[in-house]
Design a protein around this motif. Structure first.
Motif, PDB file in Angstrom:
ATOM      1  N   MET A   1      28.895  57.995  26.931  1.00 15.56           N
ATOM      2  CA  MET A   1      29.539  58.637  28.073  1.00 15.56           C
ATOM      3  C   MET A   1      28.864  58.230  29.381  1.00 15.56           C
ATOM      4  N   LEU A   2      27.525  58.152  29.354  1.00 15.39           N
ATOM      5  CA  LEU A   2      26.796  57.776  30.569  1.00 15.39           C
ATOM      6  C   LEU A   2      27.243  56.396  31.045  1.00 15.39           C
ATOM      7  N   ILE A   3      27.287  55.450  30.107  1.00 17.45           N
ATOM      8  CA  ILE A   3      27.713  54.095  30.469  1.00 17.45           C
ATOM      9  C   ILE A   3      29.153  54.112  30.966  1.00 17.45           C
ATOM     10  N   GLY A   4      29.999  54.820  30.210  1.00 18.96           N
ATOM     11  CA  GLY A   4      31.415  54.847  30.553  1.00 18.96           C
ATOM     12  C   GLY A   4      31.687  55.515  31.891  1.00 18.96           C
ATOM     13  N   VAL A   5      31.022  56.638  32.147  1.00 24.51           N
ATOM     14  CA  VAL A   5      31.267  57.358  33.398  1.00 24.51           C
ATOM     15  C   VAL A   5      30.749  56.540  34.578  1.00 24.51           C
ATOM     16  N   PHE A   6      29.606  55.890  34.392  1.00 32.64           N
ATOM     17  CA  PHE A   6      29.066  55.046  35.453  1.00 32.64           C
ATOM     18  C   PHE A   6      30.031  53.896  35.743  1.00 32.64           C
ATOM     19  N   SER A   7      30.461  53.248  34.670  1.00 33.49           N
ATOM     20  CA  SER A   7      31.421  52.156  34.835  1.00 33.49           C
ATOM     21  C   SER A   7      32.720  52.674  35.440  1.00 33.49           C
ATOM     22  N   GLY A   8      33.086  53.895  35.031  1.00 31.10           N
ATOM     23  CA  GLY A   8      34.314  54.491  35.558  1.00 31.10           C
ATOM     24  C   GLY A   8      34.227  54.725  37.055  1.00 31.10           C
ATOM     25  N   ALA A   9      33.063  55.168  37.508  1.00 35.92           N
ATOM     26  CA  ALA A   9      32.888  55.388  38.944  1.00 35.92           C
ATOM     27  C   ALA A   9      32.997  54.056  39.679  1.00 35.92           C
ATOM     28  N   TYR A  10      32.359  53.029  39.114  1.00 30.21           N
ATOM     29  CA  TYR A  10      32.410  51.698  39.736  1.00 30.21           C
ATOM     30  C   TYR A  10      33.845  51.184  39.797  1.00 30.21           C
ATOM     31  N   SER A  11      34.518  51.253  38.662  1.00 28.91           N
ATOM     32  CA  SER A  11      35.864  50.665  38.620  1.00 28.91           C
ATOM     33  C   SER A  11      36.844  51.472  39.463  1.00 28.91           C
ATOM     34  N   SER A  12      36.611  52.782  39.572  1.00 35.24           N
ATOM     35  CA  SER A  12      37.504  53.588  40.411  1.00 35.24           C
ATOM     36  C   SER A  12      37.371  53.179  41.873  1.00 35.24           C
ATOM     37  N   ILE A  13      36.132  53.000  42.311  1.00 37.14           N
ATOM     38  CA  ILE A  13      35.906  52.690  43.724  1.00 37.14           C
ATOM     39  C   ILE A  13      36.169  51.212  44.013  1.00 37.14           C
ATOM     40  N   PHE A  14      35.656  50.343  43.145  1.00 38.07           N
ATOM     41  CA  PHE A  14      35.661  48.923  43.492  1.00 38.07           C
ATOM     42  C   PHE A  14      36.779  48.121  42.843  1.00 38.07           C
ATOM     43  N   ASN A  15      37.381  48.622  41.776  1.00 32.59           N
ATOM     44  CA  ASN A  15      38.387  47.810  41.103  1.00 32.59           C
ATOM     45  C   ASN A  15      39.813  48.339  41.229  1.00 32.59           C
ATOM     46  N   ALA A  16      40.006  49.623  40.842  1.00 38.12           N
ATOM     47  CA  ALA A  16      41.374  50.129  40.691  1.00 38.12           C
ATOM     48  C   ALA A  16      42.202  49.940  41.965  1.00 38.12           C
ATOM     49  N   SER A  17      41.669  50.393  43.097  1.00 37.03           N
ATOM     50  CA  SER A  17      42.451  50.310  44.333  1.00 37.03           C
ATOM     51  C   SER A  17      42.620  48.855  44.769  1.00 37.03           C
ATOM     52  N   GLN A  18      41.601  48.052  44.451  1.00 40.26           N
ATOM     53  CA  GLN A  18      41.662  46.636  44.825  1.00 40.26           C
ATOM     54  C   GLN A  18      42.740  45.900  44.031  1.00 40.26           C
ATOM     55  N   ILE A  19      42.860  46.280  42.753  1.00 44.96           N
ATOM     56  CA  ILE A  19      43.927  45.693  41.932  1.00 44.96           C
ATOM     57  C   ILE A  19      45.282  46.114  42.504  1.00 44.96           C
ATOM     58  N   LEU A  20      45.349  47.369  42.931  1.00 50.28           N
ATOM     59  CA  LEU A  20      46.592  47.869  43.542  1.00 50.28           C
ATOM     60  C   LEU A  20      46.939  47.029  44.775  1.00 50.28           C
ATOM     61  N   VAL A  21      45.934  46.726  45.585  1.00 52.60           N
ATOM     62  CA  VAL A  21      46.166  45.897  46.776  1.00 52.60           C
ATOM     63  C   VAL A  21      46.694  44.532  46.359  1.00 52.60           C
ATOM     64  N   GLU A  22      46.069  43.945  45.330  1.00 51.53           N
ATOM     65  CA  GLU A  22      46.515  42.639  44.840  1.00 51.53           C
ATOM     66  C   GLU A  22      47.990  42.686  44.442  1.00 51.53           C
ATOM     67  N   ILE A  23      48.319  43.696  43.649  1.00 50.04           N
ATOM     68  CA  ILE A  23      49.700  43.810  43.165  1.00 50.04           C
ATOM     69  C   ILE A  23      50.655  43.978  44.340  1.00 50.04           C
ATOM     70  N   LYS A  24      50.310  44.909  45.229  1.00 46.95           N
ATOM     71  CA  LYS A  24      51.212  45.235  46.327  1.00 46.95           C
ATOM     72  C   LYS A  24      51.400  44.039  47.259  1.00 46.95           C
ATOM     73  N   THR A  25      50.287  43.380  47.618  1.00 46.59           N
ATOM     74  CA  THR A  25      50.413  42.292  48.589  1.00 46.59           C
ATOM     75  C   THR A  25      51.100  41.082  47.962  1.00 46.59           C
ATOM     76  N   ARG A  26      50.901  40.865  46.680  1.00 46.60           N
ATOM     77  CA  ARG A  26      51.539  39.726  46.042  1.00 46.60           C
ATOM     78  C   ARG A  26      53.022  39.968  45.804  1.00 46.60           C
ATOM     79  N   LEU A  27      53.366  41.226  45.596  1.00 41.74           N
ATOM     80  CA  LEU A  27      54.772  41.533  45.316  1.00 41.74           C
ATOM     81  C   LEU A  27      55.625  41.507  46.576  1.00 41.74           C
ATOM     82  N   SER A  28      55.032  41.953  47.693  1.00 44.51           N
ATOM     83  CA  SER A  28      55.830  41.970  48.924  1.00 44.51           C
ATOM     84  C   SER A  28      55.797  40.584  49.563  1.00 44.51           C
ATOM     85  N   ASP A  29      56.879  40.211  50.291  1.00 45.28           N
ATOM     86  CA  ASP A  29      57.012  38.852  50.818  1.00 45.28           C
ATOM     87  C   ASP A  29      55.972  38.566  51.885  1.00 45.28           C
ATOM     88  N   SER A  30      55.862  39.473  52.841  1.00 41.01           N
ATOM     89  CA  SER A  30      54.821  39.301  53.842  1.00 41.01           C
ATOM     90  C   SER A  30      53.603  40.064  53.358  1.00 41.01           C
TER      91      SER A  30
END
Lengths: 387, 410
Positions: free
Chosen positions: A348-377
């Motif tokens: 759990m310690l490893i997972g929660v730590f990784s979860g905090a990292y991925s929530s802050i540094f990955n999840a929203s960033q992936i969302l940005v990737e998806i959104k910006t790539r999907l829209s034309d501009s």
């Protein structure tokens, strides 16, 4: 929830508080106040940072009130990007540096995945079946003495002494009662008397072990499906995909670390992985919730990247503090808790730590990737801002 | 307004203190409190797998009922308080939990042996074996009350006729292993292999005996598929360690909330106590057995319960920074953060439910405390925390916002 509702509600609350006059921050900060609302000029001055060159352009999305002030009430509008940046002494643009974060994640995940494929996980008896005896002898013993005793009754297995060689953990194939009693009698006569009150025995037949493995995989699949569905309903599909990728990241990190260090896993590990699943998405949702709120307020020409960066920083304190309290709880279980909950707490310690990292540094960033790539501009406003 | 709120808060603090003082002895009472699992007080957990007979006959539900009845009867003889015996008909398994048992080796020994039904003379000499009994069914006889009807195999019928002739007017014993199940008096000679044992006071009693008599010819043998044995002192040790972990975890979370959130932190800590009480009482209400994993789930849920407070307080702080009055900030902070909180915790709840449905034993215990914990923290946050924070703000709405952990100059 649309912002119109918010306006109406805050509007209702606003007039009721006479106390505002005295300690209003706008007044103290030297900003002018009209009608209890901040002036638009503040808004525009800041928005120059956030991608808009022309400060005089009145955003199409905002409404103009009769008093000559634009912009909704402060609460509905929220803090500006610049305010958010100023508030955090350690501010840096998380979204812009996203490829660094992705690379960092891969740096941990790739060795872990290679290890998973080549060495696999160190499966305990709960998965494979077998007998595990945890025996505390009255006097210290040696690994050799235990192994010789195992040999004498025709058994082989792993022997792991601990606690100053007094406690011994023996793992063998699943023993029937007769063999088990023979082994215990042999240990008593050849190694020495042991404390029956501290004896722990776990026996799992291979069939039960297979069931556990099967159920664990099934539970993971079902939980993943349900979460995908829930986030799609509550947010959008692109959010759900980003969230699930971050989740898979956390599970892979935990599995990878356990595989790399060859730590033994048992039934509680499954519970840990599933809890990581539920809890890490919880963290992500807190950020997504803010992105959803800010996305609805986006004006034409606003940068999606900046909006996400702002949202991540706005929720930074929550993201960190909520994780810190859970880590406190887990650390106390890990350090002070019983032996059988140690592996659970570690996972759990490893997972929660990784979860905090991925929530802050990955999840929203992936969302940005998806959104910006999907829209034309790529810098443009995504088509579906929810009202 | 101000004085009334102070008074309300004082009363509330006293009420919670009283609730804690009253709850601790009640909930930790060894007999009437929250039952502890065998991993916390020693004991043995067994999963017995029925093996199909050599003739390849499939195992029926009736077989499992018989097996369960025998095992339950034997377990009761062991003198364990609140033993658990469950049948899993789909997988042909009997699950036995014996928490707090003194001698687990003996228990396993007793449960493992197959039941043997015998009919014996008054001195205990074996006259015939139970496998010559074809069937035993409980029923209600209009004139005799509750009875058990016995049917013997043809060979058994002949033997039984001879026995009833020889022991007419005496009591013959029907034994399960070495224990008398019932010792009816032979009133008539029974030549056709159809006997009736009378004198049961309830149908349930008759049915219990009937099932055991049928079991005499039980076709299933049982193997131990899973066994978890925990020594008594090891269990006590685990319990103390877990309680310790809980106390330290709670203390550090308290401290953290105080340092970061000041006055609302006090409210959060106070809410945590109420939260913990609610969870423990709900567990008690459900007769949920507290296991080592269950306690881990509980401690974890404390860490997560604070999440609600943190999410709400951060939102309140934001609202204050945006220039709202304390009271308005608390109101809108709560209503805004509420949606976030729901979305964030439904996902954890999904996990808890999935684990509970698909998990077994210890994992279920963990899932249960985690699930109850999430619901309880939601409940506490909406009702308790919100009300108390309103009162606190009501005492003095002009309170320096430093007490709320907000610096205004930003």
């Amino acid at each position: 929830m649309g912002r119109k509702d918010v306006n109406r509600r805050t509007g209702k609350v606003g007039p009721g508080n006479g106390a505002r006059e005295g300690n209003s921050p706008q007044a103290r900060n030297g900003r002018t106040e009209t009608d209890g609302r901040p002036e638009l000029s503040v808004e525009i001055a800041q928005s120059g940072q956030s991608g808009r060159k022309d400060g005089s352009k009145v955003p199409a999305g905002s409404r103009v009130s009769g008093q000559g002030t634009v912009a909704p009430t402060p609460a509905a509008q929220g803090a500006s990007y610049e305010q958010v940046q100023k508030m955090h002494p350690l501010y840096f643009n998380i979204v812009k540096k996203r490829y660094i974060w992705f690379a960092l994640s891969l740096l941990v995940i790739i060795p872990g995945v290679i290890s998973l494929f080549t060495r696999g996980l160190n499966l305990g008896i709960d998965f494979q079946g077998g007998t595990m005896l945890d025996i505390t002898f009255n006097k210290p013993t040696t690994q050799g003495a235990i192994t010789r005793t195992l040999d004498s009754v025709g058994l082989s297995g792993s022997v792991q002494p601990s606690n100053g060689n007094k406690e011994v953990l023996i793992r063998t194939q699943a023993l029937d009662e007769q063999t088990r009693n023979k082994l215990l009698a042999a240990l008593q006569s050849q190694v020495g008397p042991y404390d029956a009150g501290k004896l722990q025995e776990d026996k799992v037949s291979p069939e039960i072990g297979q069931e556990l493995t099967h159920n664990a995989l099934l539970a993971l699949g079902i939980a993943m499906g349900l979460m995908l569905l829930y986030i799609t309903i509550r947010f959008q599909f692109s959010y759900a995909i980003s969230g699930i990728i971050a989740l898979v990241h956390d599970v892979l990190v935990t599995l990878g670390v356990f595989s790399l260090f060859h730590w033994q896993i048992d039934a509680p590990f499954v519970a840990a992985i599933l809890t990581i699943f539920g809890y890490s998405i919880n963290d992500t949702v807190v950020i997504f919730d803010r992105i959803r709120e800010n996305e609805a307020k986006m004006k034409r020409g606003d940068s999606y990247e900046d909006m996400v960066d702002k949202s991540v920083w706005q929720t930074m304190r929550r993201s960190i503090n909520t994780v810190v309290t859970v880590l406190i709880a887990l650390f106390s279980v890990f350090i002070l808790g019983g032996a059988s909950t140690k592996v659970f707490a570690l996972a759990m310690l490893i997972g929660v730590f990784s979860g905090a990292y991925s929530s802050i540094f990955n999840a929203s960033q992936i969302l940005v990737e998806i959104k910006t790539r999907l829209s034309d501009s790529p810098k443009g406003k995504p088509s579906r801002a929810r009202a | 307004m101000r004085r009334r709120n102070i008074l309300k808060l004082i009363v509330l603090v006293l009420a919670v203190a009283a609730a804690v003082a009253l709850s601790i002895p009640k909930l930790s009472n060894p007999t009437s409190g929250i039952p502890l699992g065998l991993d916390l007080r020693g004991g043995v957990h067994l999963v017995l797998q029925a093996q199909p007979g050599a003739n390849g006959k499939p195992i029926t539900k009736d077989d499992m009922d018989k097996a369960k009845a025998i095992i339950a009867k034997r377990v009761n003889e062991l003198g364990v308080s609140e033993p658990v015996v469950q049948a899993d008909y789909q997988k042909d398994r009997i699950i036995v939990d014996l928490a707090g048992i003194k001698d687990p080796n003996k228990a396993v020994e007793v449960l493992k042996t197959t039941a043997q039904l015998t009919i014996r003379d008054p001195k205990g000499k074996i006259l015939m074996q139970g496998d010559e009994l074809k069937d035993a069914q409980a029923s209600q006889d209009p004139s005799q009350g509750y009875v058990v009807n016995l049917t013997f195999t043809p060979a058994g019928a002949q033997k039984f006729a001879a026995i009833t002739k020889e022991y007419l007017g005496q009591r013959i014993g029907i034994y399960l292993d070495n224990r008398v199940l019932t010792d009816p008096k032979v009133n008539v000679v029974i030549p056709n292999g159809q006997a009736e044992i009378t004198g049961y006071s309830t149908l349930q009693d008759a049915a219990n005996d009937a099932v055991l008599m049928r079991s005499g010819a039980l076709p299933v043998s049982m193997t131990i598929a899973e066994k978890r044995e925990v020594g008594a002192s090891l269990g006590v040790d685990s319990l103390h360690r877990s309680i310790n972990a809980g106390i330290y975890g709670l203390a550090f979370i308290f401290l953290f909330m105080l340092v970061f959130y000041r006055l609302p932190g006090v409210v959060a800590d106070f809410s945590l106590i109420v939260y913990a009480l609610i969870v423990l009482w709900v567990l008690w209400l459900f007769h949920a057995v507290l296991t080592l994993e269950g306690i881990a789930g509980f401690i974890l849920s404390i860490g997560m319960a604070v999440d609600f407070n943190i999410i709400i307080y951060e939102r309140v702080k934001e609202e204050i920074r945006l220039g709202k009055s304390l009271r308005a900030a608390v109101e809108s902070g709560f209503s805004r953060a509420f949606i976030t909180v729901i979305d964030a915790h439904v996902t954890t709840l999904i996990t808890a439910v999935t684990l509970y449905v698909l998990g077994t034993g210890t994992i279920q215990g963990f899932a249960l405390t985690l699930g109850i914990g999430i619901l309880a923290s939601l409940f506490t946050a909406i009702t308790f925390t919100r009300t108390v924070l309103r009162w606190v703000v009501g005492i003095n709405p002009q309170t320096n916002t430093r007490w709320y952990g907000v610096r205004r100059e930003a």
